[in-house]
Design a protein around this motif. Structure first.
Motif, PDB file in Angstrom:
ATOM      1  N   LYS A 183       0.819  -1.224   0.000  1.00 64.10           N
ATOM      2  CA  LYS A 183       0.000   0.000   0.000  1.00 64.10           C
ATOM      3  C   LYS A 183       0.850   1.271   0.000  1.00 64.10           C
ATOM      4  CE  LYS A 183      -2.438  -1.371   3.606  1.00 64.10           C
ATOM      5  NZ  LYS A 183      -3.485  -1.422   4.659  1.00 64.10           N
ATOM      6  N   TYR A 184       2.154   1.127  -0.186  1.00 66.67           N
ATOM      7  CA  TYR A 184       3.084   2.248  -0.293  1.00 66.67           C
ATOM      8  C   TYR A 184       3.151   3.071   0.991  1.00 66.67           C
ATOM      9  CZ  TYR A 184       2.301   0.577  -4.942  1.00 66.67           C
ATOM     10  OH  TYR A 184       2.167  -0.254  -6.020  1.00 66.67           O
ATOM     11  N   THR A 185       3.093   2.335   2.119  1.00 69.22           N
ATOM     12  CA  THR A 185       3.242   2.982   3.426  1.00 69.22           C
ATOM     13  C   THR A 185       4.271   2.223   4.276  1.00 69.22           C
ATOM     14  OG1 THR A 185       1.376   1.678   4.304  1.00 69.22           O
ATOM     15  CG2 THR A 185       0.894   3.904   3.451  1.00 69.22           C
ATOM     16  N   PRO A 186       5.432   1.848   3.705  1.00 66.80           N
ATOM     17  CA  PRO A 186       6.422   1.094   4.484  1.00 66.80           C
ATOM     18  C   PRO A 186       6.982   1.957   5.612  1.00 66.80           C
ATOM     19  CG  PRO A 186       7.410   1.850   2.453  1.00 66.80           C
ATOM     20  CD  PRO A 186       5.947   2.180   2.357  1.00 66.80           C
ATOM     21  N   LEU A 187       7.328   1.322   6.711  1.00 64.74           N
ATOM     22  CA  LEU A 187       7.798   2.036   7.894  1.00 64.74           C
ATOM     23  C   LEU A 187       9.304   1.879   8.063  1.00 64.74           C
ATOM     24  CD1 LEU A 187       4.980   0.929  10.390  1.00 64.74           C
ATOM     25  CD2 LEU A 187       5.071   3.029   9.008  1.00 64.74           C
ATOM     26  N   SER A 188       9.945   2.917   8.562  1.00 61.98           N
ATOM     27  CA  SER A 188      11.386   2.842   8.808  1.00 61.98           C
ATOM     28  C   SER A 188      11.710   1.858   9.925  1.00 61.98           C
ATOM     29  CB  SER A 188      11.933   4.227   9.161  1.00 61.98           C
ATOM     30  OG  SER A 188      11.356   4.702  10.367  1.00 61.98           O
ATOM     31  N   THR A 189      10.702   1.516  10.719  1.00 67.07           N
ATOM     32  CA  THR A 189      10.895   0.556  11.808  1.00 67.07           C
ATOM     33  C   THR A 189      10.601  -0.883  11.384  1.00 67.07           C
ATOM     34  OG1 THR A 189       8.631   1.019  12.533  1.00 67.07           O
ATOM     35  CG2 THR A 189      10.403   2.249  13.609  1.00 67.07           C
ATOM     36  N   SER A 190      10.327  -1.096  10.109  1.00 67.29           N
ATOM     37  CA  SER A 190       9.984  -2.428   9.610  1.00 67.29           C
ATOM     38  C   SER A 190      11.159  -3.387   9.756  1.00 67.29           C
ATOM     39  CB  SER A 190       9.577  -2.348   8.138  1.00 67.29           C
ATOM     40  OG  SER A 190       9.512  -3.634   7.560  1.00 67.29           O
ATOM     41  N   ALA A 191      10.890  -4.542  10.359  1.00 63.24           N
ATOM     42  CA  ALA A 191      11.926  -5.579  10.473  1.00 63.24           C
ATOM     43  C   ALA A 191      12.298  -6.123   9.099  1.00 63.24           C
ATOM     44  CB  ALA A 191      11.428  -6.710  11.370  1.00 63.24           C
ATOM     45  N   TYR A 192      11.409  -5.997   8.131  1.00 70.44           N
ATOM     46  CA  TYR A 192      11.690  -6.463   6.777  1.00 70.44           C
ATOM     47  C   TYR A 192      12.760  -5.584   6.129  1.00 70.44           C
ATOM     48  CZ  TYR A 192       8.009  -9.978   6.506  1.00 70.44           C
ATOM     49  OH  TYR A 192       7.258 -11.108   6.683  1.00 70.44           O
ATOM     50  N   LEU A 193      12.570  -4.282   6.194  1.00 70.51           N
ATOM     51  CA  LEU A 193      13.550  -3.384   5.600  1.00 70.51           C
ATOM     52  C   LEU A 193      14.883  -3.445   6.335  1.00 70.51           C
ATOM     53  CD1 LEU A 193      11.308  -0.286   4.823  1.00 70.51           C
ATOM     54  CD2 LEU A 193      12.251  -1.927   3.189  1.00 70.51           C
ATOM     55  N   ASP A 194      14.825  -3.623   7.648  1.00 67.39           N
ATOM     56  CA  ASP A 194      16.057  -3.748   8.427  1.00 67.39           C
ATOM     57  C   ASP A 194      16.837  -4.990   7.994  1.00 67.39           C
ATOM     58  OD1 ASP A 194      17.823  -3.130  10.793  1.00 67.39           O
ATOM     59  OD2 ASP A 194      17.057  -5.072  11.437  1.00 67.39           O
TER      60      ASP A 194
END
Length: 575
Positions: free
Chosen positions: A96-107
């Motif tokens: 939904k184009y609302t990724p979070l900077s705290t996402s464990a996925y992006l980390d």
């Protein structure tokens, strides 16, 4: 190369080179005990290859899957997350184009790519030590440097296309580096150019890179900067003089038995049931993406489902050409809301045959496992729709050979992940030609790709299910009849540049669908906002979870993980 992956499991030597990497040293050996010769440094190069799959610790590896199915496909108009709404919830934000900077996925993704960079830099430092101690000669050192720099270029590029504003970490770095106002593109180019100039034409082992691989990747870097003039001579060299060719069968690009074919320019290598723990050299990144409630891959786990928009893109007209502007006006028939026990007739209109090697549709053979029964194999049809992905699902005849039997799920396969295929090289060359208004050359390259796809020997065929009345055992008889009305032809001409570019972009989508490129292609070409909002305006009426979603300026890149910013002491800045 698959044997080398096993070697990586034994050695696993690495060292972090800056605080923001946050990767603890593992399996370290005292420097006093090391002879920095070619054999030793090769183990470090192999360790860098080993992290191409994003597998840091066998824990939820799909967060950094080499295919980028989350960040490159679910984030595009090609796929839904699938599964159930609450499962792997951070992917919902990506969709939904609302990724979070705290996402464990992006980390996890950030740590995986910078771990790869750290391993490359460790190898480069070891090469310098080997030269100083005279354990390594100049000729061997140059080739090993080229291979390490190729891999470092790959990992930096992965970071660049995800986050854009990234630090460039080389072997001299000892502290956190800024990520703003950094010309990372030129540094990445330098790594690939060095590799192209210093690697041999033949790789040391299957799956390792050579000068042609490096040239292809260097061309890719220029394509991402819209530097078509720089990409053109490199692409011409690869096409005219390189060792690559299109496979006769499109499906061979996703078949375990035809890995590392002539079309494979660069692929992440996987192995099954070797001495690694819990199948760690297998393709963990795709482990979730098998049919739910089926015999395939332990029935795990129903993620990564093709969108209706993508399926519609495979329709063709009476002349066998794509419906470039009207493909999404009418849906390819699906079985949404129709029980697997109720009758269903698959779409009878014209289709590009690549559809049924890409998407699992009801009524069509599913990699020899059975005729896709429809919603019985779908985990949550209301959330993920009626389709399944097929490109990373092994054939039934390969069960036990193409997958690990020691992991907790049988969906951990030995199928390689394509990073660059030769068909993509041809389509880059077509794009360059079209940008220069060389429509005749663009036409030739696109038609080469389409002509290969039209090979009737590779069409998915109808299946006759023979059920034993006493045991209910099912025997599948493959018929000669195509499973659908496959109609595909070459373009007769490109009337103008605008049409040519539209046709080339469309061809890229259907040729490379579900392989991790789509979102990044839309971004690099400046088409993401218009294409994705058009997609959402229709798709949100079919998938409730997309209601209210929109793509805005600034959504082209993912937020940098807050943990990386914190570990850098604030040197890294948020996108």
């Amino acid at each position: 190369m698959k044997k080398l992956i096993k070697l990586f499991v034994l050695f696993g030597v690495l060292a972090s080179c800056s605080d923001e990497l946050d990767v603890p040293q593992q399996g370290s050996i005292s420097a006093d005990a090391i002879v920095f010769d070619a054999a030793w440094i090769n183990t470090q190069i192999v360790a860098a290859y080993g992290i191409l799959d994003g597998n840091l610790d066998n824990t939820d590896v799909w967060r950094a899957a080499a295919s980028n199915w989350i960040y490159g496909e679910v984030a595009s108009d090609n796929a839904y997350k699938g599964s159930e709404p609450g499962d792997a919830a951070p992917i919902n934000n990506v969709e939904k184009y609302t990724p979070l900077s705290t996402s464990a996925y992006l980390d996890y993704k950030w740590r995986a790519v910078f771990e790869g960079i750290a391993r490359c830099n460790s190898a480069l430092i070891a090469i310098e030590k080997g030269l100083l101690t005279e354990d390594l000669n100049e000729e061997d050192a140059t080739v090993l440097q080229a291979e390490a720099r190729f891999l470092r270029g790959h990992f930096h590029f992965e970071a660049k296309k995800m986050w854009n504003n990234i630090p460039f970490i080389d072997e001299t770095v000892t502290e956190s580096q800024p990520n703003v106002d950094i010309d990372s593109w030129s540094r990445i180019e330098e790594d690939f150019a060095f590799a192209a100039a210093n690697l041999g034409e033949n790789a040391a082992d299957m799956g390792r890179v050579n000068s042609w691989t490096a040239k292809s990747y260097l061309a890719k870097i220029h394509m991402y900067q819209s530097d078509f003039a720089a990409a053109k001579p490199i692409l011409n060299d690869v096409i005219n003089n390189g060792p690559y060719a299109l496979n006769a069968f499109y499906s061979d690009n996703f078949n375990f038995e035809t890995s590392n074919s002539a079309e494979s320019v660069f692929a992440v290598q996987h192995a099954a049931d070797d001495e690694s723990s819990n199948g760690s050299t297998g393709n963990w990144g795709e482990a979730l993406n098998f049919p739910q409630t089926s015999d395939i891959g332990s029935g795990c786990c129903g993620f990564f489902q093709p969108s209706q928009n993508l399926v519609n893109a495979f329709k063709t007209d009476a002349d066998g050409l794509p419906l470039l502007d009207t493909f999404n006006d009418v849906d390819v028939t699906n079985d949404q809301g129709i029980s697997s026990d109720d009758p269903f007739t698959p779409y009878t209109g014209n289709l590009d045959p690549r559809l049924d090697w890409t998407v699992g549709r009801r009524g069509i053979d599913f990699q020899g496992w059975d005729v896709h029964p429809g919603q019985r194999w779908i985990r949550d049809p209301n959330n993920g729709g009626p389709y399944l992905q097929k490109k990373t699902v092994y054939r039934k005849s390969q069960a036990g050979t193409a997958n690990s039997t020691s992991a907790w799920t049988l969906s951990v396969s030995a199928i390689n992940i394509n990073i660059i295929r030769y068909s993509e090289v041809l389509l880059w060359a077509a794009e360059v030609a079209a940008e220069e208004s060389d429509l005749a050359t663009a036409l030739i390259y696109v038609n080469q790709v389409r002509n290969r796809a039209s090979n009737p020997d590779d069409f998915v065929k109808e299946i006759n299910r023979i059920v034993d009345p006493e045991t209910n055992a099912v025997t599948l008889e493959v018929l000669e009849t195509p499973a659908a009305n496959y109609v595909i032809e070459e373009y007769p001409s490109f009337p103008d540049k605008e049409y040519a570019l539209k046709a080339i972009n469309f061809e890229r989508r259907i040729e490379l669908a579900m392989e991790g490129h789509r979102f990044f292609d839309l971004v690099r070409q400046g088409r993401a906002q218009s294409e994705l909002n058009t997609y959402l305006s229709v798709e949100s009426t079919k998938r409730v979870h997309l209601s209210g979603a929109s793509f805005g300026a600034g959504d082209e890149y993912y937020p940098i993980p807050q943990t990386a910013i914190d570990l850098s002491g604030g040197v890294l800045e948020q996108n």
